[in-house]
Design a protein around this motif. Structure first.
Motif, mmCIF file in Angstrom:
data_model
loop_
_atom_site.group_PDB
_atom_site.id
_atom_site.type_symbol
_atom_site.label_atom_id
_atom_site.label_comp_id
_atom_site.label_asym_id
_atom_site.label_seq_id
_atom_site.Cartn_x
_atom_site.Cartn_y
_atom_site.Cartn_z
ATOM 1 N N ASP A 1 0.776 -1.211 0.100
ATOM 2 C CA ASP A 1 -0.088 -0.064 -0.074
ATOM 3 C C ASP A 1 0.947 1.091 -0.118
ATOM 4 N N SER A 2 1.721 1.342 -1.024
ATOM 5 C CA SER A 2 2.963 2.166 -1.041
ATOM 6 C C SER A 2 2.548 3.607 -0.589
ATOM 7 N N PRO A 3 3.363 4.063 0.342
ATOM 8 C CA PRO A 3 4.938 3.791 0.664
ATOM 9 C C PRO A 3 4.599 2.797 1.834
ATOM 10 N N ARG A 4 3.393 2.353 2.109
ATOM 11 C CA ARG A 4 3.200 1.652 3.458
ATOM 12 C C ARG A 4 3.015 -0.026 3.133
ATOM 13 N N VAL B 1 10.077 -0.034 9.612
ATOM 14 C CA VAL B 1 8.744 0.369 9.691
ATOM 15 C C VAL B 1 8.246 0.633 11.165
ATOM 16 N N ARG B 2 7.166 1.319 11.237
ATOM 17 C CA ARG B 2 6.480 1.736 12.545
ATOM 18 C C ARG B 2 5.100 1.118 12.280
ATOM 19 N N PRO C 1 6.511 3.493 6.568
ATOM 20 C CA PRO C 1 7.993 3.932 7.005
ATOM 21 C C PRO C 1 8.677 4.558 7.914
ATOM 22 N N ALA C 2 9.531 4.185 8.578
ATOM 23 C CA ALA C 2 10.125 4.648 9.851
ATOM 24 C C ALA C 2 10.951 5.776 9.263
#
Length: 156
Positions: free
Chosen positions: A66-69, A107-108, A149-150
């Motif tokens: 699920d860009s950028p996630r 990642v967070r 993204p972290a």
């Protein structure tokens, strides 16, 4: 509709062995083997630390881009409990995932809610149909975890 009995300890032992094999193959082949699940659902490797044991763990999980996630589904825990990896992950501020091809991302985690959860759940069921049937015999709402993204840039 009666609920199925909880999986036996033999089931979980086999599950852990298959997860270790998947991780080995994923790393050995850069995700060419072990980088997808039955039906072609894409797999990532989630790094987490056991809350009780403090041991490093790796869980192969089906994911959505699920860009950028990225998003993962906390499905097979128990009838009324989320899986251990979900609790471990949610206790961490950031962690790392490995994607097919050797890409690693910091990642967070956060749990998707409302319309976002509904949209991601629908996409997850489309790539892996057993999620829908599992949801019919669990007493819990299965969480969809968004891996943001972290931010790795240093703060002043």
């Amino acid at each position: 509709m009666p609920k199925p009995p909880p999986p036996s300890s033999r089931y979980w032992k086999l599950h852990r062995q298959l997860a270790r094999l998947n991780t080995f193959l994923f790393r050995k082949t850069g995700g060419k083997v072990g980088g997808s699940f039955f039906g072609g659902a894409p797999v990532l490797l989630l790094h987490h630390v056991g809350r009780k044991s403090g041991q490093r763990r790796i869980s192969p999980l089906i994911y959505l881009d699920d860009s950028p996630r990225l998003a993962v589904v906390a499905s097979k825990g128990g009838v009324d409990a989320n899986p251990a990896w979900f609790h471990n992950l949610m206790a961490m501020a950031t962690t790392e995932v490995e994607l097919p091809g050797g890409e690693r991302r910091r990642v967070r985690p956060r749990v998707a809610e409302g319309a976002e959860r509904a949209r991601l759940w629908e996409r997850a069921v489309a790539i892996y149909k057993p999620y829908a049937s599992y949801a019919t015999y669990t007493e819990r709402t299965i969480p969809v975890v968004v891996l943001e993204p972290a931010d790795t840039t240093p703060t002043a």
